[in-house]
Design an enzyme around this catalytic site. Structure first.
Site, PDB file in Angstrom:
ATOM      1  N   GLU A  60       0.930  -1.345  -0.104  1.00 53.64           N
ATOM      2  CA  GLU A  60      -0.021   0.174   0.035  1.00 53.64           C
ATOM      3  C   GLU A  60       0.796   1.149  -0.061  1.00 53.64           C
ATOM      4  O   GLU A  60       0.646   2.000   1.137  1.00 53.64           O
ATOM      5  CB  GLU A  60      -0.879   0.132   1.261  1.00 53.64           C
ATOM      6  CG  GLU A  60      -1.753  -1.327   1.541  1.00 53.64           C
ATOM      7  CD  GLU A  60      -2.195  -1.282   2.986  1.00 53.64           C
ATOM      8  OE1 GLU A  60      -1.767  -0.577   3.865  1.00 53.64           O
ATOM      9  OE2 GLU A  60      -2.936  -2.243   3.230  1.00 53.64           O
ATOM     10  N   PRO A  61       1.702   1.596  -1.035  1.00 54.06           N
ATOM     11  CA  PRO A  61       2.514   2.733  -1.012  1.00 54.06           C
ATOM     12  C   PRO A  61       1.686   3.807  -1.361  1.00 54.06           C
ATOM     13  O   PRO A  61       0.943   3.696  -2.362  1.00 54.06           O
ATOM     14  CB  PRO A  61       3.488   2.444  -2.020  1.00 54.06           C
ATOM     15  CG  PRO A  61       2.831   1.536  -3.042  1.00 54.06           C
ATOM     16  CD  PRO A  61       1.909   0.734  -2.233  1.00 54.06           C
ATOM     17  N   ARG A  81       3.063   7.756  -0.208  1.00 53.51           N
ATOM     18  CA  ARG A  81       3.865   8.634  -0.432  1.00 53.51           C
ATOM     19  C   ARG A  81       5.081   8.677  -1.543  1.00 53.51           C
ATOM     20  O   ARG A  81       5.624   9.357  -2.290  1.00 53.51           O
ATOM     21  CB  ARG A  81       4.741   9.266   1.026  1.00 53.51           C
ATOM     22  CG  ARG A  81       5.852  10.358   0.937  1.00 53.51           C
ATOM     23  CD  ARG A  81       6.722  10.508   2.377  1.00 53.51           C
ATOM     24  NE  ARG A  81       5.766  10.163   3.487  1.00 53.51           N
ATOM     25  CZ  ARG A  81       5.237  11.249   4.032  1.00 53.51           C
ATOM     26  NH1 ARG A  81       5.391  12.313   3.856  1.00 53.51           N
ATOM     27  NH2 ARG A  81       4.399  10.743   5.316  1.00 53.51           N
ATOM     28  N   ARG A 109       2.128  20.580   5.745  1.00 50.93           N
ATOM     29  CA  ARG A 109       3.065  19.424   6.532  1.00 50.93           C
ATOM     30  C   ARG A 109       3.979  20.372   7.313  1.00 50.93           C
ATOM     31  O   ARG A 109       4.206  19.835   8.517  1.00 50.93           O
ATOM     32  CB  ARG A 109       3.894  18.563   5.433  1.00 50.93           C
ATOM     33  CG  ARG A 109       3.000  17.610   4.649  1.00 50.93           C
ATOM     34  CD  ARG A 109       3.769  16.551   3.743  1.00 50.93           C
ATOM     35  NE  ARG A 109       4.424  15.978   4.614  1.00 50.93           N
ATOM     36  CZ  ARG A 109       5.722  15.983   4.839  1.00 50.93           C
ATOM     37  NH1 ARG A 109       6.533  16.895   4.127  1.00 50.93           N
ATOM     38  NH2 ARG A 109       6.468  15.097   5.579  1.00 50.93           N
ATOM     39  N   CYS A 132      -3.641  33.785   8.639  1.00 52.09           N
ATOM     40  CA  CYS A 132      -3.303  34.520  10.225  1.00 52.09           C
ATOM     41  C   CYS A 132      -3.144  33.626  11.122  1.00 52.09           C
ATOM     42  O   CYS A 132      -4.061  33.252  12.032  1.00 52.09           O
ATOM     43  CB  CYS A 132      -4.689  35.251  10.508  1.00 52.09           C
ATOM     44  SG  CYS A 132      -4.809  36.464   9.262  1.00 52.09           S
TER      45      CYS A 132
HETATM   46  C1  LIG Z   1      -1.323   6.185   4.892  1.00 50.24           C
HETATM   47  C2  LIG Z   1      -1.353   4.821   4.657  1.00 50.24           C
HETATM   48  C3  LIG Z   1      -0.499   4.210   3.717  1.00 50.24           C
HETATM   49  C4  LIG Z   1       0.453   4.910   2.963  1.00 50.24           C
HETATM   50  O1  LIG Z   1       1.382   5.416   3.827  1.00 50.24           O
HETATM   51  P1  LIG Z   1       2.714   6.144   2.755  1.00 50.24           P
HETATM   52  O2  LIG Z   1       3.633   6.500   3.957  1.00 50.24           O
HETATM   53  O3  LIG Z   1       2.153   7.223   2.350  1.00 50.24           O
HETATM   54  O4  LIG Z   1       3.306   5.161   1.905  1.00 50.24           O
HETATM   55  C5  LIG Z   1      -0.668   2.586   3.668  1.00 50.24           C
HETATM   56  N1  LIG Z   1      -1.475   1.849   4.401  1.00 50.24           N
HETATM   57  C6  LIG Z   1      -2.265   2.547   5.221  1.00 50.24           C
HETATM   58  C7  LIG Z   1      -3.146   1.745   6.137  1.00 50.24           C
HETATM   59  C8  LIG Z   1      -2.110   3.911   5.676  1.00 50.24           C
HETATM   60  O5  LIG Z   1      -2.945   4.448   6.353  1.00 50.24           O
END
Ligand SMILES: *Cc1c(COP(=O)(O)O)cnc(C)c1O
Length: 426
Positions: free
Chosen positions: A284-285, A287, A323, A354
């Site tokens: 699940e990448p 970023r 961020r 502000c």
């Molecule tokens: C946010 C999230 C990701 C992705 O994380 P990254 O740091 O953006 O790769 C993957 N799995 C779950 C469950 C998340 O909450």
């Protein structure tokens, strides 16, 4: 023609002193579309994805882009066309996947607080897997599935209790945070899932944090999860896929995360060594697929010299780039027109909102004048998707660059857009 790529940003470079994303001049985009403006390189997204595809080649696998990093429809469409599934964390994100032409069968649904309505909609859409985060959620999902006369495919998100050594707000795999089922409760939770008529166990999953720059926490997570798989299967419950979440970091400020293919070489070697080489892998990448593909262009409004600090006031703010305010995060800030040899001054780069927390960069040496543009780098992930309308600022426009072609993929929000849903009482 001089070509100077920025370190860590292979598709963002200066050509003859002009910052370019692939073959397009950033200054031209700013003139055409106004600022603040997000610009994304499609080639950078393709390269980032290709590193994962190389790393997992020859294995049964599914890459599910964690779309909360950047959920703009055109970005989703790009990843869907590359064969990606999606990791979603809300019903709203499911609607985005469907609107962008994503395949619901490749959607996995994470998050600790899924509502019944979200579960119902996801079951009706036929998503691939629910990553269940608590025993209570398991019972509710079963009830909703039984009501609909279907079986929900489930994976239990386990909390492997490993330290991802990252910012506390983005560390998720330690005891004491809200994510996943505790290691000790995992087997009992699977046994319960196996009894419930509305559920079908398909996998196991973990996600240990974000902006991870070391391999060791992932190796720990692989070991912990495989220990659990063995224990669960020994009790007669088959686990088809293992999902190792996302979390791989990017280079913001000299960070040196492993490349995705190098990381997976090591993780697959560990899986093979433990006799789990044939297992289907989900990841699940977020970023790492989009973060360094994007930048945010902003215009310098005013230079404000002070006794203690000089401020460079720009037209992008914490509502566009949250961020720094949220995590004290660092984003590199570079001029859109590089003036070699020009004298620099040290500025805090701040927005018009502000709040004293509204800064984008501190103590940056810049040679800029009002009316010129700056680019905030590494702005492809967790910027637009976290943006807000605070101070009634419309959200920025977005452009996707592919070679020499630039396509507007989101119009700038007007003030009227920001209050469209509001109602004045009679
Ligand atoms: C946010 C999230 C990701 C992705 O994380 P990254 O740091 O953006 O790769 C993957 N799995 C779950 C469950 C998340 O909450």
């Amino acid at each position: 023609m001089t070509l100077a790529p920025l370190p860590g940003h292979p598709h963002i470079a200066y050509r003859d002193g002009e910052l370019c994303v692939e073959g397009v001049r950033v200054r031209d985009l700013a003139q055409q579309h106004g600022t603040p403006l997000f610009v994304y390189s499609q080639a950078a997204m393709r390269d980032a994805l290709a590193a994962y595809q190389r790393g997992l080649a020859g294995r049964r696998h599914q890459i599910c882009y964690a779309m909360k990093a950047n959920s703009t429809l055109a970005v989703l469409q790009f990843f869907a066309r590359q064969g990606c599934g999606f990791d979603i964390v809300s019903g709203g994100e499911l609607e985005r996947v469907l609107a962008a032409g994503g395949d619901p069968a490749k959607v996995i649904f994470s998050g600790v607080g899924k509502t019944r309505a979200e579960m119902r909609r996801a079951l009706q859409a036929g998503i691939g897997c629910f990553n269940v985060e608590s025993e209570a959620e398991l019972e509710v999902l079963d009830a909703v599935a039984v009501e609909l006369g279907v079986q929900a495919p489930v994976s239990i998100r386990v909390n492997p209790n490993v330290d991802a050594k990252t910012h506390p707000y983005i560390s998720t795999g330690l005891k004491g945070n809200k994510f996943g089922v505790a290691h000790e409760r995992t087997l009992a939770t699977y046994q319960r899932a196996a009894q419930l008529p509305g559920l079908r166990v398909v996998g196991i999953d973990c996600h240990i944090g974000s902006q991870i720059t070391e391999v060791a926490p992932y190796l720990d997570a692989v070991d912990r999860v495989l220990d659990l798989v063995q224990e669960i299967e020994a009790h007669g419950i088959a686990i088809d896929h293992v999902d190792f979440g996302g979390g791989l970091g990017i280079n913001y400020q000299g960070d040196t995360p492993p490349a995705a293919d190098a990381l997976w070489q090591q993780l697959l070697a560990r899986m093979d060594a433990r006799g789990h080489g044939q297992r289907k892998i989900l990841i699940e990448p977020g970023r790492s697929l989009v973060g360094n593909a994007g930048l945010c262009v902003t215009e310098v409004l005013y230079l404000k010299p002070g006794e203690q600090k000089n401020f460079c006031i720009v037209d992008a703010a914490m509502n566009d780039l949250p961020r720094p305010a949220m995590y004290q995060a660092y984003h590199a800030i570079v001029p859109v027109q590089g003036r070699a040899g020009a004298a620099t001054q040290v500025y805090d780069v701040v927005g018009p909102v502000c709040e004293s927390g509204d800064w984008l960069g501190r103590e940056r040496a810049l040679a800029v004048q009002p009316g010129e543009h700056l680019a905030v780098l590494s702005a492809g992930a967790y910027c637009m998707s976290m943006s807000s309308n605070y101070n009634t600022r419309g959200r920025a426009a977005e452009v996707l660059v592919d070679g020499t072609r630039a396509t507007l993929i989101r119009q700038r929000e007007s003030a009227a857009d920001t209050f469209r849903a509001e109602i004045l009482p009679k």
